[in-house]
Enzyme design. Sequence first.
Site, PDB file in Angstrom:
ATOM      1  N   HIS A  30       0.852  -1.185   0.000  1.00  0.00           N
ATOM      2  CA  HIS A  30       0.000   0.000   0.000  1.00  0.00           C
ATOM      3  C   HIS A  30       0.891   1.240   0.000  1.00  0.00           C
ATOM      4  O   HIS A  30       1.860   1.320   0.756  1.00  0.00           O
ATOM      5  CB  HIS A  30      -0.910   0.000   1.222  1.00  0.00           C
ATOM      6  CG  HIS A  30      -1.902   1.111   1.205  1.00  0.00           C
ATOM      7  ND1 HIS A  30      -2.719   1.352   0.116  1.00  0.00           N
ATOM      8  CD2 HIS A  30      -2.214   2.080   2.113  1.00  0.00           C
ATOM      9  CE1 HIS A  30      -3.487   2.398   0.361  1.00  0.00           C
ATOM     10  NE2 HIS A  30      -3.198   2.860   1.563  1.00  0.00           N
ATOM     11  N   HIS A  42      -3.197   9.100   1.253  1.00  0.00           N
ATOM     12  CA  HIS A  42      -3.179   7.913   0.392  1.00  0.00           C
ATOM     13  C   HIS A  42      -4.565   7.652  -0.166  1.00  0.00           C
ATOM     14  O   HIS A  42      -5.564   8.225   0.281  1.00  0.00           O
ATOM     15  CB  HIS A  42      -2.642   6.699   1.158  1.00  0.00           C
ATOM     16  CG  HIS A  42      -3.372   6.395   2.438  1.00  0.00           C
ATOM     17  ND1 HIS A  42      -4.027   5.202   2.673  1.00  0.00           N
ATOM     18  CD2 HIS A  42      -3.538   7.129   3.582  1.00  0.00           C
ATOM     19  CE1 HIS A  42      -4.560   5.216   3.889  1.00  0.00           C
ATOM     20  NE2 HIS A  42      -4.287   6.371   4.458  1.00  0.00           N
ATOM     21  N   CYS A 154      -3.527   2.741  -5.377  1.00  0.00           N
ATOM     22  CA  CYS A 154      -2.791   3.599  -4.449  1.00  0.00           C
ATOM     23  C   CYS A 154      -1.407   3.977  -4.968  1.00  0.00           C
ATOM     24  O   CYS A 154      -0.926   5.092  -4.746  1.00  0.00           O
ATOM     25  CB  CYS A 154      -2.677   2.926  -3.080  1.00  0.00           C
ATOM     26  SG  CYS A 154      -1.885   1.302  -3.119  1.00  0.00           S
TER      27      CYS A 154
END
Length: 254
Positions: A30, A42, A154
């Site tokens: 991530h 994010h 992401c």
Amino acid sequence: MGLLSNKIDREALKAGDHIYSWREAYIYAHHGIYVGDGMVIHFTRGAGQEIGTGSTVMDRFLFSSSPVHDTDNPCPKCGDQTRDGVISSCLDCFLSGGNLYLFEYDVSPVLFLAKARGGTCTLASSDPAEDVLSRALFLLENGFGGYNIFKNNCEDFAIYCKTGLLVFTSISVGRSGQAASYLAAASAVVSTPLRFLTTSFSGLALVGYGMYCASRLVSDIGVRRDVSKVPVERLVASSGLDQPEKIAEVAKED
């Protein structure tokens, strides 16, 4: 940064850094932008929601990249983290118990290929930190379209914040190195006629690895020709950014 690891200490972080943390036993990472004061911006789906793959199996396999806190137990520093879209989290919530890594920019082709795992570096150059922070903060308020694991995830978000680049073709993966590496690995041997040049296991492995490396390299945002620099205001001002294809249209128009 080492050859095998991009791990970094918190004390070495600078505002505008692109950071990431591995999830699910290093299956998926991530990504986000560190903005200072222990906070990260994010792009995510909410906890327990789909991640935009269109497959419930894939959704369970690469489940939510959101932090572990739920609505009944919000983080005292950053509050409710179960929302989807572009969010701001404290570093602890972003890492969700994982280690901290720094995504590298402007690496050489040799170093890029030496790091066999995608989603850790790129040949592309980063813009100045003030531009990176400006994009991240603007998108925090205005969103980044619909999440799609292969075309708008992401890592795509973080790379856009760092470079301002968007892919203007809709037939390939987005800017994400890890998405490109998954697809490259899947097609390395199966899709290439070079597999017929050898019948030995070692020969097939060599051909497959060569095709994997070549596919990763040509898919990198730093060498692709189907990219365009798009101002963040232009991106958000366009309607219909709930689909990755619309984002590609914006890039092509610009």
